[in-house]
Design a protein around this motif. Sequence first.
Motif, short mmCIF file in Angstrom:
data_model
loop_
_atom_site.label_atom_id
_atom_site.label_comp_id
_atom_site.label_asym_id
_atom_site.label_seq_id
_atom_site.Cartn_x
_atom_site.Cartn_y
_atom_site.Cartn_z
N PRO A 44 35.81 39.89 43.63
CA PRO A 44 37.10 39.87 44.35
C PRO A 44 37.82 41.22 44.32
O PRO A 44 38.50 41.58 45.30
CB PRO A 44 37.90 38.80 43.59
N ILE A 45 37.67 41.97 43.24
CA ILE A 45 38.28 43.29 43.17
C ILE A 45 37.60 44.24 44.15
O ILE A 45 38.25 45.04 44.83
CB ILE A 45 38.20 43.85 41.74
N GLN A 46 36.27 44.16 44.24
CA GLN A 46 35.55 45.02 45.17
C GLN A 46 35.94 44.73 46.63
O GLN A 46 36.05 45.64 47.43
CB GLN A 46 34.04 44.87 44.97
N ILE A 47 36.16 43.45 46.93
CA ILE A 47 36.65 43.09 48.27
C ILE A 47 38.04 43.69 48.50
O ILE A 47 38.34 44.25 49.55
CB ILE A 47 36.68 41.56 48.43
N LYS A 48 38.90 43.56 47.50
CA LYS A 48 40.27 44.08 47.60
C LYS A 48 40.27 45.59 47.81
O LYS A 48 41.14 46.14 48.48
CB LYS A 48 41.04 43.72 46.33
N HIS A 49 39.25 46.27 47.25
CA HIS A 49 39.15 47.72 47.38
C HIS A 49 38.48 48.15 48.68
O HIS A 49 38.23 49.34 48.89
CB HIS A 49 38.40 48.30 46.19
N ALA A 87 37.71 34.18 47.26
CA ALA A 87 37.98 35.59 47.58
C ALA A 87 37.42 35.99 48.94
O ALA A 87 37.58 37.13 49.37
CB ALA A 87 37.38 36.48 46.49
N ASP A 112 39.66 40.78 33.16
CA ASP A 112 40.96 40.73 33.84
C ASP A 112 42.04 40.54 32.78
O ASP A 112 42.42 39.42 32.43
CB ASP A 112 40.96 39.57 34.84
N GLU A 117 39.62 46.72 36.12
CA GLU A 117 39.92 47.69 37.18
C GLU A 117 39.27 49.04 36.88
O GLU A 117 38.81 49.73 37.79
CB GLU A 117 41.43 47.85 37.34
#
Length: 349
Positions: free
Chosen positions: A24-29, A52, A166, A335
């Motif tokens: 989900p973080i990679q998608i957000k980035h 996500a 997280d 992160e």
Amino acid sequence: MKLLHIISSLEIGGAQRLLADLLPIQIKHGLDVDLLVNAQVDNEFNEKIKRAGINIISLDSHNIYSLSNIIRLRKIISSYDIVHVHLFPSLYWAAIASAGLKVKMVYTEHSTSNRRREKTYFRPIEKLIYKRYDRIISISRQTESALQQWLQSSDKRFVVIENGVDIGRFSAICRPVIPKSLIMVSRFAASKDQETLIRSMKYLDKDIVLHLVGDGDNLEHCRSIAKNEGVSDRVMFLGARSDVAELITEAYIGIQSSNWEGFGLTAVEIMAAGKPVVVSDVDGLKQVVEGAGEIFHKGDARELALKISRLLEDKSYYEATAANCKRRSACYDIELMAGKYENLYYELT
């Protein structure tokens, strides 16, 4: 950049938990991310990744060792820029399937040991397999050192990117703590050592309870140990759970008793929740905790009980250890890890 992660399944485990937090973080980035598994499972990791907006591609194959997986994999991975692989046997199948393709291959080594390294005839096979990967990420220095020794190889393809969790998720949870409660969250597998923790319970006061979260092949064996040691009334087998963060927050002390580890993701989660953690002195795990939490000699149930007892009996020592653990967890924010992964991907492209 089109990125595909490959893992055999999303069944409960450290690598699976890591992907559920990372993707989900990679998608957000802004990365274009998909995940490929042999077969989907209905659990918290699967649901979190879907929520996500990440596409989960399933081979619909319940036999992770089937050679037919290679043919289907080759057709899929040819359309991606980066393929990031996790765990065996995906390590093998993806390497073979990618032969002759222009896709860049990345593999993350998640453990300092495995059963294949007990058989020397696997070494020449693994040397060929690992050569297919453009970058080989190890989740700790100890994991990298053990892998390089096994492969008898060291070059610029090897990099270390430590795992992350997280941190904010644990800070946001507010639950009442269960007094004198212990928790261990791990698969019941050869790499884990719930047996020593269960045996330590007979050296602890009768009002202390232990919560064991997870499932696996070694579960029934551990149930029998609890019964034989006369502590089955104080050892709760909770199975695979979707509320692990909440269970950790409720616990008084966290334990990570392992026979071997690549890193110790659960230990970081325990520390992120502001709990003291007690871990076995195995490479990859002890380096994450030393100087903050408590460390005992692997397999020594009496020493483990002594470490737990001190934390239970000395409130000021408990509070100081908990504070040290909380500070240490900040070094492993997911992160930070995600940023290092992205830099590596862009270097390859």
